[in-house]
Design a protein around this motif. Structure first.
Motif, PDB file in Angstrom:
ATOM      1  N   ALA A 249       3.603 -16.155  -0.141  1.00  0.00           N
ATOM      2  CA  ALA A 249       3.454 -17.590   0.096  1.00  0.00           C
ATOM      3  C   ALA A 249       2.577 -17.856   1.322  1.00  0.00           C
ATOM      4  O   ALA A 249       1.688 -18.704   1.288  1.00  0.00           O
ATOM      5  CB  ALA A 249       4.835 -18.223   0.282  1.00  0.00           C
ATOM      6  N   HIS A 250       2.814 -17.126   2.393  1.00  0.00           N
ATOM      7  CA  HIS A 250       2.102 -17.386   3.648  1.00  0.00           C
ATOM      8  C   HIS A 250       0.683 -16.834   3.665  1.00  0.00           C
ATOM      9  O   HIS A 250      -0.228 -17.453   4.230  1.00  0.00           O
ATOM     10  CB  HIS A 250       2.868 -16.772   4.820  1.00  0.00           C
ATOM     11  N   LEU A 251       0.499 -15.651   3.055  1.00  0.00           N
ATOM     12  CA  LEU A 251      -0.769 -14.937   3.211  1.00  0.00           C
ATOM     13  C   LEU A 251      -1.499 -14.672   1.900  1.00  0.00           C
ATOM     14  O   LEU A 251      -2.640 -14.199   1.913  1.00  0.00           O
ATOM     15  CB  LEU A 251      -0.525 -13.595   3.917  1.00  0.00           C
ATOM     16  N   GLY A 252      -0.844 -14.936   0.772  1.00  0.00           N
ATOM     17  CA  GLY A 252      -1.496 -14.707  -0.514  1.00  0.00           C
ATOM     18  C   GLY A 252      -1.564 -13.250  -0.915  1.00  0.00           C
ATOM     19  O   GLY A 252      -2.296 -12.894  -1.845  1.00  0.00           O
ATOM     20  N   GLU A 258      -3.161  -4.574   3.463  1.00  0.00           N
ATOM     21  CA  GLU A 258      -4.071  -5.709   3.628  1.00  0.00           C
ATOM     22  C   GLU A 258      -3.658  -6.567   4.819  1.00  0.00           C
ATOM     23  O   GLU A 258      -4.510  -7.036   5.587  1.00  0.00           O
ATOM     24  CB  GLU A 258      -4.087  -6.555   2.353  1.00  0.00           C
ATOM     25  N   VAL A 259      -2.345  -6.773   4.978  1.00  0.00           N
ATOM     26  CA  VAL A 259      -1.874  -7.579   6.110  1.00  0.00           C
ATOM     27  C   VAL A 259      -2.265  -6.910   7.427  1.00  0.00           C
ATOM     28  O   VAL A 259      -2.755  -7.569   8.357  1.00  0.00           O
ATOM     29  CB  VAL A 259      -0.349  -7.772   6.033  1.00  0.00           C
ATOM     30  N   GLU A 260      -2.077  -5.596   7.510  1.00  0.00           N
ATOM     31  CA  GLU A 260      -2.415  -4.891   8.749  1.00  0.00           C
ATOM     32  C   GLU A 260      -3.915  -4.918   9.018  1.00  0.00           C
ATOM     33  O   GLU A 260      -4.340  -5.005  10.174  1.00  0.00           O
ATOM     34  CB  GLU A 260      -1.896  -3.459   8.682  1.00  0.00           C
ATOM     35  N   GLN A 261      -4.724  -4.854   7.968  1.00  0.00           N
ATOM     36  CA  GLN A 261      -6.168  -4.945   8.159  1.00  0.00           C
ATOM     37  C   GLN A 261      -6.548  -6.321   8.708  1.00  0.00           C
ATOM     38  O   GLN A 261      -7.405  -6.435   9.596  1.00  0.00           O
ATOM     39  CB  GLN A 261      -6.899  -4.692   6.837  1.00  0.00           C
ATOM     40  N   ARG A 262      -5.892  -7.354   8.221  1.00  0.00           N
ATOM     41  CA  ARG A 262      -6.150  -8.696   8.740  1.00  0.00           C
ATOM     42  C   ARG A 262      -5.781  -8.777  10.220  1.00  0.00           C
ATOM     43  O   ARG A 262      -6.490  -9.397  11.020  1.00  0.00           O
ATOM     44  CB  ARG A 262      -5.345  -9.735   7.950  1.00  0.00           C
ATOM     45  N   ILE A 263      -4.645  -8.143  10.566  1.00  0.00           N
ATOM     46  CA  ILE A 263      -4.219  -8.150  11.963  1.00  0.00           C
ATOM     47  C   ILE A 263      -5.265  -7.449  12.832  1.00  0.00           C
ATOM     48  O   ILE A 263      -5.643  -7.950  13.904  1.00  0.00           O
ATOM     49  CB  ILE A 263      -2.844  -7.475  12.097  1.00  0.00           C
ATOM     50  N   GLU A 264      -5.756  -6.299  12.370  1.00  0.00           N
ATOM     51  CA  GLU A 264      -6.782  -5.563  13.114  1.00  0.00           C
ATOM     52  C   GLU A 264      -8.066  -6.370  13.241  1.00  0.00           C
ATOM     53  O   GLU A 264      -8.812  -6.229  14.221  1.00  0.00           O
ATOM     54  CB  GLU A 264      -7.058  -4.227  12.431  1.00  0.00           C
ATOM     55  N   ASP A 265      -8.312  -7.256  12.243  1.00  0.00           N
ATOM     56  CA  ASP A 265      -9.513  -8.089  12.271  1.00  0.00           C
ATOM     57  C   ASP A 265      -9.322  -9.361  13.100  1.00  0.00           C
ATOM     58  O   ASP A 265     -10.207 -10.217  13.152  1.00  0.00           O
ATOM     59  CB  ASP A 265      -9.923  -8.473  10.842  1.00  0.00           C
ATOM     60  N   GLY A 266      -8.135  -9.496  13.712  1.00  0.00           N
ATOM     61  CA  GLY A 266      -7.909 -10.624  14.611  1.00  0.00           C
ATOM     62  C   GLY A 266      -7.184 -11.811  14.010  1.00  0.00           C
ATOM     63  O   GLY A 266      -7.143 -12.884  14.629  1.00  0.00           O
ATOM     64  N   ASP A 267      -6.587 -11.661  12.830  1.00  0.00           N
ATOM     65  CA  ASP A 267      -5.866 -12.764  12.187  1.00  0.00           C
ATOM     66  C   ASP A 267      -4.509 -12.925  12.868  1.00  0.00           C
ATOM     67  O   ASP A 267      -3.566 -12.186  12.597  1.00  0.00           O
ATOM     68  CB  ASP A 267      -5.692 -12.466  10.698  1.00  0.00           C
ATOM     69  N   ARG A 268      -4.382 -13.918  13.738  1.00  0.00           N
ATOM     70  CA  ARG A 268      -3.158 -14.106  14.518  1.00  0.00           C
ATOM     71  C   ARG A 268      -1.999 -14.595  13.666  1.00  0.00           C
ATOM     72  O   ARG A 268      -0.843 -14.294  13.955  1.00  0.00           O
ATOM     73  CB  ARG A 268      -3.434 -15.084  15.668  1.00  0.00           C
ATOM     74  N   ALA A 270      -1.487 -13.798  10.449  1.00  0.00           N
ATOM     75  CA  ALA A 270      -0.989 -12.617   9.738  1.00  0.00           C
ATOM     76  C   ALA A 270      -0.105 -11.782  10.657  1.00  0.00           C
ATOM     77  O   ALA A 270       0.943 -11.258  10.240  1.00  0.00           O
ATOM     78  CB  ALA A 270      -2.156 -11.779   9.216  1.00  0.00           C
ATOM     79  N   GLU A 271      -0.487 -11.682  11.924  1.00  0.00           N
ATOM     80  CA  GLU A 271       0.327 -10.938  12.882  1.00  0.00           C
ATOM     81  C   GLU A 271       1.681 -11.609  13.074  1.00  0.00           C
ATOM     82  O   GLU A 271       2.718 -10.940  13.176  1.00  0.00           O
ATOM     83  CB  GLU A 271      -0.403 -10.842  14.223  1.00  0.00           C
ATOM     84  N   LEU A 272       1.695 -12.945  13.110  1.00  0.00           N
ATOM     85  CA  LEU A 272       2.948 -13.674  13.259  1.00  0.00           C
ATOM     86  C   LEU A 272       3.874 -13.416  12.077  1.00  0.00           C
ATOM     87  O   LEU A 272       5.080 -13.172  12.262  1.00  0.00           O
ATOM     88  CB  LEU A 272       2.677 -15.169  13.391  1.00  0.00           C
ATOM     89  N   VAL A 273       3.336 -13.454  10.869  1.00  0.00           N
ATOM     90  CA  VAL A 273       4.150 -13.202   9.676  1.00  0.00           C
ATOM     91  C   VAL A 273       4.741 -11.793   9.724  1.00  0.00           C
ATOM     92  O   VAL A 273       5.925 -11.582   9.433  1.00  0.00           O
ATOM     93  CB  VAL A 273       3.304 -13.395   8.396  1.00  0.00           C
ATOM     94  N   TYR A 274       3.928 -10.832  10.120  1.00  0.00           N
ATOM     95  CA  TYR A 274       4.374  -9.429  10.186  1.00  0.00           C
ATOM     96  C   TYR A 274       5.457  -9.258  11.247  1.00  0.00           C
ATOM     97  O   TYR A 274       6.485  -8.620  11.022  1.00  0.00           O
ATOM     98  CB  TYR A 274       3.172  -8.539  10.490  1.00  0.00           C
TER      99      TYR A 274
END
Length: 369
Positions: A249-252, A258-268, A270-274
């Protein structure tokens, strides 16, 4: 040496494996195209199709089913029952056909095991069905007179990981107090108290933390308001809880990589959801520690997301004060099915008999009648 054929029917595939004692000889995943399954009105109607394709696969592998000492299968959809190994009887076969708990391809497990055993000889077993329910009474009661909690989760893989830990520390599983968290598309956290799963928080129907595909819990009054808002049908709300909630729901996406890659790419976000998921899992682990009055030998992390060093480190930071954290990533269902059958064949465990009666009849029956 015992030969055990393991059968694991899933939604779009069937896994089949041969074990000689505890050694895997081969394992094969048979994919079922959607068009092949679409012709069957009900899951039970797939039985001849799956039997035929399993038999064909065994033949291709040079395996004669008549040489098997046992057929051991996954099992879902039965009424709540004790954990352990069950020998498939007529009542279990009947309930596998009708799915009194739920209708899932895993219902075919006991049917396949018994059909193969009757045709080729050997014994038919299921191990730690998805409906394992060993709750204490205090774990069952809710604030609704009409509702009580039943156990839902990942008992087969949870117990397999717990038994691996027991072997590693040279103790019996039945001697240990363990908290086991299965981290997958669904997440469940259970208290294993000297061989029994006495409480579980599972996201399947909206308890506990959010998961990759599940919503987890939320303020109940707000959920009721959403149900009656006119925005969603009953089916849509259940889908949000069980299939499209949480990360989806939150990230699709439900893919931890994929979530961790987004976090490494600076997606704040995605980091919050994780981080939030780890925070909520940790709260469930701490709750299970209270169930065992703080006497916890180890916290075990298993399932696909347990491969994530990021998630494991987030959890360790919050719960390692309770007990040592041990990680057994992935799933051990096939090994667990073979190991359960082997324990019975070697005389180390007595198989149970399925009665078709729920393990808990309800508080009205116990206290008010």
């Amino acid at each position: 040496m015992y030969r055990i054929i393991v059968l694991n029917p899933g939604s779009t595939s069937t896994k089949v494996a041969l074990y000689e004692d505890d050694q895997k000889v081969f394992s094969e995943t048979i994919d079922h195209p959607a068009k092949d399954l679409a012709v069957f009105p009900n899951i039970v109607d797939q039985l001849p199709y799956r039997k035929e394709i399993i038999t064909k696969t065994l033949k291709e592998k040079g395996v004669d089913p008549s040489t098997a000492d046992a057929f051991s299968a996954i099992c879902t959809g039965l009424l709540p029952m004790a954990g352990g190994v069950f020998e498939v009887n007529e009542k279990m076969y009947e309930h596998g056909q009708i799915g009194p708990g739920s209708k899932h391809p895993g219902n075919l497990g006991p049917l396949l095991a018994k059909d193969f055993a009757e045709e080729f000889g050997g014994r038919a077993f299921i191990v730690d069905a998805s409906s394992v329910d060993e709750f204490e009474e205090e774990a069952r009661m809710t604030g609704f007179v009409e509702l009580f909690r039943t156990s839902r989760g990942h008992p087969l893989n949870q117990r397999a990981a717990a038994r691996r830990y027991a072997v590693d520390c040279q103790k019996a599983y039945e001697e240990l107090n363990l908290i086991v968290a299965h981290l997958g598309g669904g997440i469940s956290v259970s208290a294993h108290c000297q061989g029994k799963m006495v409480d579980t928080v599972d996201s399947t129907r909206g308890e506990g933390r959010m998961a990759p595909t599940r919503s987890g819990t939320a303020p109940l009054a707000d959920v009721i308001e959403l149900c009656y808002s006119g925005k969603y049908t009953k089916k849509e709300m259940l889908t949000k809880v069980m299939k499209t909630g949480g990360w989806t729901a939150h990230l699709g996406t439900s893919d931890a990589r994929e979530v961790e890659q987004r976090i490494e790419d600076g997606d704040r976000f995605a980091e919050l959801v994780y981080r939030t998921t780890a925070y909520q899992i940790a709260k469930d682990i701490a709750a299970m520690a209270s169930v065992m009055k703080g006497k916890v030998d180890a916290i075990i992390l298993t399932g696909g997301v347990a491969y994530s060093e990021m998630m494991v480190n987030m959890l360790k930071e919050r719960v390692e004060f309770i007990a040592p954290v041990k990680v057994y990533p992935g799933e051990f269902e096939m090994d667990a099915l073979a190991a359960g059958a082997l324990r019975v064949l070697e005389g180390r465990e007595e198989p149970k008999s399925y009665t078709g009666e729920p393990v808990f009849p309800g508080f009205d029956v116990i206290y008010k009648n």
